[in-house]
Design a protein around this motif. Structure first.
Motif, PDB file in Angstrom:
ATOM      1  N   VAL A 117      19.651  28.642 -11.648  1.00  0.00           N
ATOM      2  CA  VAL A 117      20.914  28.237 -12.251  1.00  0.00           C
ATOM      3  C   VAL A 117      22.002  29.193 -11.779  1.00  0.00           C
ATOM      4  O   VAL A 117      21.762  30.395 -11.668  1.00  0.00           O
ATOM      5  N   VAL A 118      23.177  28.653 -11.522  1.00  0.00           N
ATOM      6  CA  VAL A 118      24.360  29.486 -11.320  1.00  0.00           C
ATOM      7  C   VAL A 118      25.375  29.065 -12.377  1.00  0.00           C
ATOM      8  O   VAL A 118      25.450  27.895 -12.753  1.00  0.00           O
ATOM      9  N   ALA A 119      26.133  30.026 -12.877  1.00  0.00           N
ATOM     10  CA  ALA A 119      27.128  29.729 -13.911  1.00  0.00           C
ATOM     11  C   ALA A 119      28.246  30.756 -13.864  1.00  0.00           C
ATOM     12  O   ALA A 119      28.028  31.911 -13.494  1.00  0.00           O
ATOM     13  N   ASN A 120      29.433  30.294 -14.240  1.00  0.00           N
ATOM     14  CA  ASN A 120      30.564  31.195 -14.417  1.00  0.00           C
ATOM     15  C   ASN A 120      31.348  30.678 -15.614  1.00  0.00           C
ATOM     16  O   ASN A 120      32.013  29.654 -15.532  1.00  0.00           O
TER      17      ASN A 120
ATOM     18  N   LEU B  68      20.852  29.881  -3.983  1.00  0.00           N
ATOM     19  CA  LEU B  68      21.780  30.299  -5.037  1.00  0.00           C
ATOM     20  C   LEU B  68      23.216  30.371  -4.520  1.00  0.00           C
ATOM     21  O   LEU B  68      24.146  29.932  -5.198  1.00  0.00           O
ATOM     22  N   ASN B  69      23.406  30.913  -3.325  1.00  0.00           N
ATOM     23  CA  ASN B  69      24.750  30.984  -2.734  1.00  0.00           C
ATOM     24  C   ASN B  69      25.315  29.590  -2.469  1.00  0.00           C
ATOM     25  O   ASN B  69      26.495  29.331  -2.738  1.00  0.00           O
ATOM     26  N   ASP B  70      24.474  28.679  -1.960  1.00  0.00           N
ATOM     27  CA  ASP B  70      24.914  27.307  -1.715  1.00  0.00           C
ATOM     28  C   ASP B  70      25.260  26.609  -3.028  1.00  0.00           C
ATOM     29  O   ASP B  70      26.239  25.855  -3.104  1.00  0.00           O
ATOM     30  N   MET B  71      24.463  26.857  -4.072  1.00  0.00           N
ATOM     31  CA  MET B  71      24.743  26.270  -5.378  1.00  0.00           C
ATOM     32  C   MET B  71      26.073  26.769  -5.927  1.00  0.00           C
ATOM     33  O   MET B  71      26.855  25.998  -6.480  1.00  0.00           O
ATOM     34  N   ALA B  72      26.345  28.062  -5.777  1.00  0.00           N
ATOM     35  CA  ALA B  72      27.615  28.626  -6.247  1.00  0.00           C
ATOM     36  C   ALA B  72      28.776  27.992  -5.491  1.00  0.00           C
ATOM     37  O   ALA B  72      29.801  27.626  -6.088  1.00  0.00           O
ATOM     38  N   GLU B  73      28.638  27.824  -4.197  1.00  0.00           N
ATOM     39  CA  GLU B  73      29.686  27.201  -3.391  1.00  0.00           C
ATOM     40  C   GLU B  73      29.935  25.762  -3.858  1.00  0.00           C
ATOM     41  O   GLU B  73      31.086  25.325  -3.993  1.00  0.00           O
ATOM     42  N   THR B  74      28.859  25.035  -4.142  1.00  0.00           N
ATOM     43  CA  THR B  74      28.981  23.667  -4.645  1.00  0.00           C
ATOM     44  C   THR B  74      29.677  23.657  -5.999  1.00  0.00           C
ATOM     45  O   THR B  74      30.579  22.850  -6.246  1.00  0.00           O
ATOM     46  N   MET B  75      29.269  24.567  -6.885  1.00  0.00           N
ATOM     47  CA  MET B  75      29.849  24.636  -8.223  1.00  0.00           C
ATOM     48  C   MET B  75      31.351  24.925  -8.153  1.00  0.00           C
ATOM     49  O   MET B  75      32.142  24.307  -8.863  1.00  0.00           O
ATOM     50  N   TYR B  76      31.749  25.839  -7.303  1.00  0.00           N
ATOM     51  CA  TYR B  76      33.162  26.224  -7.201  1.00  0.00           C
ATOM     52  C   TYR B  76      34.007  25.199  -6.444  1.00  0.00           C
ATOM     53  O   TYR B  76      35.226  25.302  -6.446  1.00  0.00           O
ATOM     54  N   SER B  77      33.367  24.213  -5.810  1.00  0.00           N
ATOM     55  CA  SER B  77      34.115  23.247  -5.003  1.00  0.00           C
ATOM     56  C   SER B  77      34.780  22.157  -5.839  1.00  0.00           C
ATOM     57  O   SER B  77      35.455  21.295  -5.294  1.00  0.00           O
ATOM     58  N   THR B  78      34.602  22.197  -7.150  1.00  0.00           N
ATOM     59  CA  THR B  78      35.203  21.189  -8.026  1.00  0.00           C
ATOM     60  C   THR B  78      35.786  21.850  -9.267  1.00  0.00           C
ATOM     61  O   THR B  78      35.336  22.917  -9.671  1.00  0.00           O
ATOM     62  N   GLU B  79      36.756  21.213  -9.875  1.00  0.00           N
ATOM     63  CA  GLU B  79      37.371  21.773 -11.075  1.00  0.00           C
ATOM     64  C   GLU B  79      36.432  21.741 -12.269  1.00  0.00           C
ATOM     65  O   GLU B  79      36.622  22.461 -13.230  1.00  0.00           O
TER      66      GLU B  79
ATOM     67  N   LEU C 180      27.080  34.246 -12.489  1.00  0.00           N
ATOM     68  CA  LEU C 180      25.714  34.607 -12.864  1.00  0.00           C
ATOM     69  C   LEU C 180      24.755  33.795 -12.007  1.00  0.00           C
ATOM     70  O   LEU C 180      24.930  32.581 -11.861  1.00  0.00           O
ATOM     71  N   LYS C 181      23.770  34.453 -11.438  1.00  0.00           N
ATOM     72  CA  LYS C 181      22.706  33.772 -10.698  1.00  0.00           C
ATOM     73  C   LYS C 181      21.425  34.019 -11.482  1.00  0.00           C
ATOM     74  O   LYS C 181      20.979  35.159 -11.607  1.00  0.00           O
ATOM     75  N   LEU C 182      20.866  32.943 -12.028  1.00  0.00           N
ATOM     76  CA  LEU C 182      19.705  33.058 -12.901  1.00  0.00           C
ATOM     77  C   LEU C 182      18.468  32.494 -12.222  1.00  0.00           C
ATOM     78  O   LEU C 182      18.486  31.380 -11.694  1.00  0.00           O
ATOM     79  N   ILE C 183      17.391  33.271 -12.264  1.00  0.00           N
ATOM     80  CA  ILE C 183      16.113  32.872 -11.680  1.00  0.00           C
ATOM     81  C   ILE C 183      15.094  32.831 -12.808  1.00  0.00           C
ATOM     82  O   ILE C 183      14.913  33.816 -13.528  1.00  0.00           O
TER      83      ILE C 183
END
Length: 90
Positions: A48-51, A20-31, A57-60
């Motif tokens: 799923v991660v979403a903002n 989840l942390n890696d997914m959030a980092e990936t998500m935030y790495s792009t506009e 939000l970290k969804l399981i």
């Protein structure tokens, strides 16, 4: 990969938290990053991660249990950086 069925997460442990942390980092790495499902990065787990502007939000094992109305939003995709489109949420 996106056409395969993801498996539920049976146990939340450090490995799941790291994903989840890696997914959030990936998500935030792009506009374009507003949300990311594990299957989009090759992991067939229901994560799923979403903002959407109100914090991460970290969804399981998320499930849609009710929906009402429709909303038109502008959305991007991490697979196609810089491309945005209108999506109907209902």
């Amino acid at each position: 990969m996106l056409h395969k069925i993801s498996k539920p997460v049976d146990k939340v442990d450090d490995h799941i938290r790291e994903i989840l942390n890696d997914m959030a980092e990936t998500m935030y790495s792009t506009e374009n990053g507003g949300g990311l499902a594990a299957c989009q990065v090759g992991i067939l787990r229901r994560l799923v991660v979403a903002n959407m502007g109100q914090g991460l939000l970290k969804l399981i094992n998320p499930q849609i249990v009710e929906s009402e109305g429709e909303e038109l939003v502008i959305e991007g995709c991490l697979s196609y950086p810089g491309i945005w489109g209108k999506v109907s949420l209902s």
